[in-house]
Scaffold this motif. Structure first.
Motif, PDB file in Angstrom:
ATOM      1  N   GLU A   1       5.317   5.257 -19.398  1.00 21.26           N
ATOM      2  CA  GLU A   1       4.883   4.739 -20.796  1.00 21.26           C
ATOM      3  C   GLU A   1       6.048   3.572 -21.170  1.00 21.26           C
ATOM      4  O   GLU A   1       6.907   3.517 -20.806  1.00 21.26           O
ATOM      5  N   THR A   2       5.312   2.540 -22.156  1.00 23.78           N
ATOM      6  CA  THR A   2       6.016   1.371 -22.444  1.00 23.78           C
ATOM      7  C   THR A   2       6.220   2.111 -23.807  1.00 23.78           C
ATOM      8  O   THR A   2       5.836   2.817 -24.460  1.00 23.78           O
ATOM      9  N   GLY A   3       7.081   0.906 -24.554  1.00 24.69           N
ATOM     10  CA  GLY A   3       7.448   1.017 -25.931  1.00 24.69           C
ATOM     11  C   GLY A   3       6.180   1.446 -26.773  1.00 24.69           C
ATOM     12  O   GLY A   3       6.462   2.156 -28.002  1.00 24.69           O
ATOM     13  N   ASN A   4       5.191   0.967 -26.702  1.00 24.47           N
ATOM     14  CA  ASN A   4       3.845   1.036 -27.483  1.00 24.47           C
ATOM     15  C   ASN A   4       3.355   2.427 -27.247  1.00 24.47           C
ATOM     16  O   ASN A   4       2.355   2.934 -27.735  1.00 24.47           O
ATOM     17  N   GLY A   5       3.829   3.154 -26.485  1.00 17.13           N
ATOM     18  CA  GLY A   5       3.343   4.662 -26.404  1.00 17.13           C
ATOM     19  C   GLY A   5       2.199   4.720 -25.389  1.00 17.13           C
ATOM     20  O   GLY A   5       1.531   5.971 -25.207  1.00 17.13           O
ATOM     21  N   LYS A   6       1.884   3.704 -24.834  1.00 17.27           N
ATOM     22  CA  LYS A   6       0.642   4.089 -23.855  1.00 17.27           C
ATOM     23  C   LYS A   6       1.227   4.027 -22.544  1.00 17.27           C
ATOM     24  O   LYS A   6       2.142   3.749 -22.033  1.00 17.27           O
ATOM     25  N   ARG A   7       0.530   5.067 -21.974  1.00 16.47           N
ATOM     26  CA  ARG A   7       0.836   5.270 -20.443  1.00 16.47           C
ATOM     27  C   ARG A   7       0.122   4.086 -19.570  1.00 16.47           C
ATOM     28  O   ARG A   7      -1.156   4.289 -19.630  1.00 16.47           O
ATOM     29  N   GLU A   8       0.972   3.372 -18.791  1.00 16.98           N
ATOM     30  CA  GLU A   8       0.184   2.365 -18.165  1.00 16.98           C
ATOM     31  C   GLU A   8      -0.088   3.065 -16.657  1.00 16.98           C
ATOM     32  O   GLU A   8       0.469   3.450 -15.924  1.00 16.98           O
ATOM     33  N   LYS A   9      -1.296   2.861 -16.332  1.00 14.45           N
ATOM     34  CA  LYS A   9      -1.660   3.121 -14.968  1.00 14.45           C
ATOM     35  C   LYS A   9      -1.355   2.033 -14.054  1.00 14.45           C
ATOM     36  O   LYS A   9      -2.011   0.961 -14.163  1.00 14.45           O
TER      37      LYS A   9
ATOM     38  N   SER B   1       1.190   9.672  -5.231  1.00 15.13           N
ATOM     39  CA  SER B   1       1.025   9.312  -6.671  1.00 15.13           C
ATOM     40  C   SER B   1       2.048   8.510  -7.109  1.00 15.13           C
ATOM     41  O   SER B   1       3.383   8.856  -7.154  1.00 15.13           O
ATOM     42  N   VAL B   2       2.009   7.381  -7.719  1.00 18.27           N
ATOM     43  CA  VAL B   2       2.835   6.563  -8.528  1.00 18.27           C
ATOM     44  C   VAL B   2       2.249   5.987  -9.471  1.00 18.27           C
ATOM     45  O   VAL B   2       1.311   5.229  -9.765  1.00 18.27           O
ATOM     46  N   VAL B   3       2.624   6.286 -10.743  1.00 16.85           N
ATOM     47  CA  VAL B   3       1.998   6.053 -11.982  1.00 16.85           C
ATOM     48  C   VAL B   3       3.229   5.247 -12.863  1.00 16.85           C
ATOM     49  O   VAL B   3       4.230   5.830 -13.287  1.00 16.85           O
ATOM     50  N   LYS B   4       3.020   3.967 -13.403  1.00 19.65           N
ATOM     51  CA  LYS B   4       4.054   3.182 -14.222  1.00 19.65           C
ATOM     52  C   LYS B   4       4.132   4.242 -15.654  1.00 19.65           C
ATOM     53  O   LYS B   4       3.291   4.689 -16.099  1.00 19.65           O
TER      54      LYS B   4
ATOM     55  N   ALA C   1      12.720   2.830  -9.421  1.00 20.19           N
ATOM     56  CA  ALA C   1      11.874   4.282  -9.543  1.00 20.19           C
ATOM     57  C   ALA C   1      11.930   4.819 -11.048  1.00 20.19           C
ATOM     58  O   ALA C   1      10.724   5.459 -11.088  1.00 20.19           O
ATOM     59  N   ARG C   2      12.798   4.578 -11.578  1.00 24.08           N
ATOM     60  CA  ARG C   2      12.947   5.168 -13.006  1.00 24.08           C
ATOM     61  C   ARG C   2      11.797   4.726 -13.918  1.00 24.08           C
ATOM     62  O   ARG C   2      11.432   5.290 -14.855  1.00 24.08           O
ATOM     63  N   ASP C   3      11.095   3.667 -13.389  1.00 20.42           N
ATOM     64  CA  ASP C   3      10.167   3.032 -14.332  1.00 20.42           C
ATOM     65  C   ASP C   3       8.806   3.563 -13.906  1.00 20.42           C
ATOM     66  O   ASP C   3       7.645   3.172 -14.474  1.00 20.42           O
ATOM     67  N   TYR C   4       8.560   4.812 -12.880  1.00 22.35           N
ATOM     68  CA  TYR C   4       7.289   5.245 -12.467  1.00 22.35           C
ATOM     69  C   TYR C   4       7.718   6.574 -12.494  1.00 22.35           C
ATOM     70  O   TYR C   4       8.772   7.301 -12.365  1.00 22.35           O
ATOM     71  N   ASP C   5       6.438   7.334 -12.704  1.00 22.94           N
ATOM     72  CA  ASP C   5       6.438   8.678 -12.426  1.00 22.94           C
ATOM     73  C   ASP C   5       6.057   8.708 -10.872  1.00 22.94           C
ATOM     74  O   ASP C   5       4.720   8.558 -10.583  1.00 22.94           O
TER      75      ASP C   5
ATOM     76  N   GLY D   1       0.662  -1.193  -0.013  1.00 26.46           N
ATOM     77  CA  GLY D   1       0.001   0.044  -0.136  1.00 26.46           C
ATOM     78  C   GLY D   1       0.773   1.353   0.154  1.00 26.46           C
ATOM     79  O   GLY D   1       0.431   2.189  -0.700  1.00 26.46           O
ATOM     80  N   MET D   2       1.812   1.257   0.622  1.00 27.44           N
ATOM     81  CA  MET D   2       2.913   2.326   0.699  1.00 27.44           C
ATOM     82  C   MET D   2       3.601   2.511  -0.494  1.00 27.44           C
ATOM     83  O   MET D   2       3.742   3.903  -0.904  1.00 27.44           O
ATOM     84  N   LEU D   3       3.997   1.557  -1.236  1.00 31.78           N
ATOM     85  CA  LEU D   3       4.503   1.779  -2.527  1.00 31.78           C
ATOM     86  C   LEU D   3       3.472   2.380  -3.453  1.00 31.78           C
ATOM     87  O   LEU D   3       3.881   3.255  -4.297  1.00 31.78           O
ATOM     88  N   THR D   4       2.448   1.670  -3.359  1.00 26.84           N
ATOM     89  CA  THR D   4       1.213   2.273  -4.419  1.00 26.84           C
ATOM     90  C   THR D   4       0.841   3.985  -4.256  1.00 26.84           C
ATOM     91  O   THR D   4       0.538   4.610  -5.161  1.00 26.84           O
ATOM     92  N   MET D   5       0.988   4.188  -2.880  1.00 30.98           N
ATOM     93  CA  MET D   5       0.490   5.330  -2.571  1.00 30.98           C
ATOM     94  C   MET D   5       1.544   6.494  -2.297  1.00 30.98           C
ATOM     95  O   MET D   5       1.595   7.639  -2.308  1.00 30.98           O
ATOM     96  N   ASN D   6       2.788   6.048  -2.452  1.00 29.29           N
ATOM     97  CA  ASN D   6       4.024   6.772  -2.110  1.00 29.29           C
ATOM     98  C   ASN D   6       3.600   7.449  -0.724  1.00 29.29           C
ATOM     99  O   ASN D   6       3.775   8.706  -0.252  1.00 29.29           O
ATOM    100  N   ALA D   7       3.323   6.753   0.245  1.00 32.43           N
ATOM    101  CA  ALA D   7       3.011   7.196   1.582  1.00 32.43           C
ATOM    102  C   ALA D   7       4.105   7.999   2.154  1.00 32.43           C
ATOM    103  O   ALA D   7       5.059   7.545   2.150  1.00 32.43           O
ATOM    104  N   GLY D   8       3.622   9.028   2.985  1.00 32.02           N
ATOM    105  CA  GLY D   8       4.706   9.629   3.862  1.00 32.02           C
ATOM    106  C   GLY D   8       4.000  10.545   4.847  1.00 32.02           C
ATOM    107  O   GLY D   8       2.861  10.595   4.849  1.00 32.02           O
ATOM    108  N   CYS D   9       4.940  11.102   5.602  1.00 30.41           N
ATOM    109  CA  CYS D   9       4.434  11.873   6.719  1.00 30.41           C
ATOM    110  C   CYS D   9       5.865  12.815   7.318  1.00 30.41           C
ATOM    111  O   CYS D   9       6.842  12.492   7.108  1.00 30.41           O
ATOM    112  N   TYR D  10       5.563  13.793   7.880  1.00 27.86           N
ATOM    113  CA  TYR D  10       6.478  14.687   8.553  1.00 27.86           C
ATOM    114  C   TYR D  10       7.898  14.805   7.547  1.00 27.86           C
ATOM    115  O   TYR D  10       8.873  14.734   8.022  1.00 27.86           O
ATOM    116  N   GLY D  11       7.598  15.168   6.335  1.00 28.40           N
ATOM    117  CA  GLY D  11       8.712  15.328   5.363  1.00 28.40           C
ATOM    118  C   GLY D  11       9.397  14.170   4.604  1.00 28.40           C
ATOM    119  O   GLY D  11      10.217  14.279   3.828  1.00 28.40           O
TER     120      GLY D  11
END
Ligand SMILES: Cc1cc2nc3c(=O)[nH]c(=O)nc-3n(C[C@H](O)[C@H](O)[C@H](O)COP(=O)(O)OP(=O)(O)OC[C@H]3O[C@@H](n4cnc5c(N)ncnc54)[C@H](O)[C@@H]3O)c2cc1C
Length: 329
Positions: free
Chosen positions: A182-190, A177-180, A168-172, A134-144
């Protein structure tokens, strides 16, 4: 589910637990919401892989950790929830000094494990009542601090059961927010369900583990920091009532709680859901709140803050499933 359908979900050799029509109230910290058609608790990583390989291709699948950032609408979820926290609990120091934690490890356990191994930086995880997945999905955090600042690489499993490593280079990666990428076919994968319609909560990939890189430090100092951080939370958050933490993301340069409070919304109640008097960005379940009560209150707060300030608050919590009566919202 008839016998033929059931067979699709029970391949030979599976060691996990499959349940049908499971109430998500028991699996979300808001203690509200509908049922999921199927829930699979894998026995371990190999078992998860076998399960995913045996699933019909059209079956929607959603990974769930401790449900501390999740609202399942009262009409429920079609498809299968993978419950990660009961298994996927490996936690160890690797030969290179990094910590490997599987997706089902509780954030607080990771914080204590790091401190007990004289590694510094993971203290903030102690106050987050979720799992590593869940923390990886959410980029959870607090207190900086934020989860991904400490991630060296992650281990993911695709919907078809392939085990991969990514960095980390595979995600925005941004604030909650953590979004995979774009792949080679130009699609932005959610990567996550947040961006998908409630009917199709299908995820293409799941986090199953991560390697965390932390600085060497003094374990006793980390334990003291954890203690102080937990006291601060008890003093500022309504932890005695079911909630899902901050409901809205903080808008740039401001705080959602400040905006909600400035609109006089503390204490506003719809059905069993109430804006906490202790922390305006928390919605608490006063006892018998339905997911509909909670979502109606979220919508009402959002509308009133927008009308009064011109700022549209964005939801941090993930809302999935069908509205009561079976319709997608
Ligand atoms: C009292 C309280 C305080 C909180 N404080 C904070 C805080 O300080 N900072 C903060 O950031 N959050 C906070 N939260 C929110 C929440 O704890 C975090 O977002 C946490 O990371 C969610 O983890 P979880 O395992 O409960 O995820 P869940 O709620 O189970 O799932 C959240 C999302 O992640 C997805 N997901 C879960 N596991 C996986 C996986 N293995 N692979 C792919 N997707 C997955 C789910 O599908 C869902 O979309 C708080 C919540 C509460 C109740």
């Amino acid at each position: 589910m008839n016998m033929t359908e059931a067979q699709h979900f029970t391949a030979d050799g599976l060691r996990g637990t499959l349940q049908q029509n499971v109430s998500m109230r028991r699996h979300t910290s808001w203690r509200a919401g509908g049922c999921v058609e199927r829930m699979y608790q894998p026995a371990d990583l190999a078992d998860l892989q076998l399960f995913l390989r045996s699933l019909p291709a059209h079956e929607p699948v959603l990974a769930v950790g401790l449900g501390s950032n999740l609202l399942v609408r009262d009409g429920g979820l079609r498809g299968t929830v993978l419950l990660m926290h009961a298994a996927l609990k490996d936690l160890r120091i690797e030969a290179d000094g990094s910590i490997y934690a599987q997706a089902g490890v509780a954030a607080a356990k990771l914080a204590r494990f790091a401190a007990n191994n004289n590694l510094r930086g993971a203290e903030f995880f102690a106050g987050i009542p979720g799992t590593v997945g869940g923390m990886l999905t959410m980029n959870a955090g607090c207190y900086g601090s934020e989860t991904w600042s400490f991630v060296e690489r992650v281990q993911v499993m695709t919907r078809s059961g392939e085990l991969l490593e990514r960095t980390a280079r595979d995600y925005d990666i941004a604030y909650r927010s953590v979004v995979k990428r774009e792949t080679g076919n130009g699609k932005r994968e959610k990567h996550d369900s947040f961006h998908l319609s409630p009917f199709t909560f299908h995820q293409d990939e799941f986090f199953v583990g991560a390697w965390f890189r932390l600085q060497a430090g003094d374990g006793e100092a980390s334990r003291q920091d954890i203690k102080a951080l937990l006291s601060k939370r008890i003093a500022s958050q309504p932890l005695n009532l079911p909630n899902a933490g901050s409901v809205f993301r903080n808008p740039t340069g401001d705080y959602a709680a400040r905006l909600i409070e400035s609109c006089g919304l503390k204490g506003k109640q719809i059905g069993g859901a109430r804006v906490s008097e202790k922390h305006a960005n928390f919605i608490v379940n006063m006892g018998e709140a339905t997911a509909t009560d909670i979502e109606s209150l979220i919508d009402a707060v959002q509308a009133q803050v927008l009308a009064a300030t011109g700022i549209k608050l964005q939801c941090e919590v993930r809302i999935v499933g069908d509205a009561a009566g079976g319709e997608a919202k």
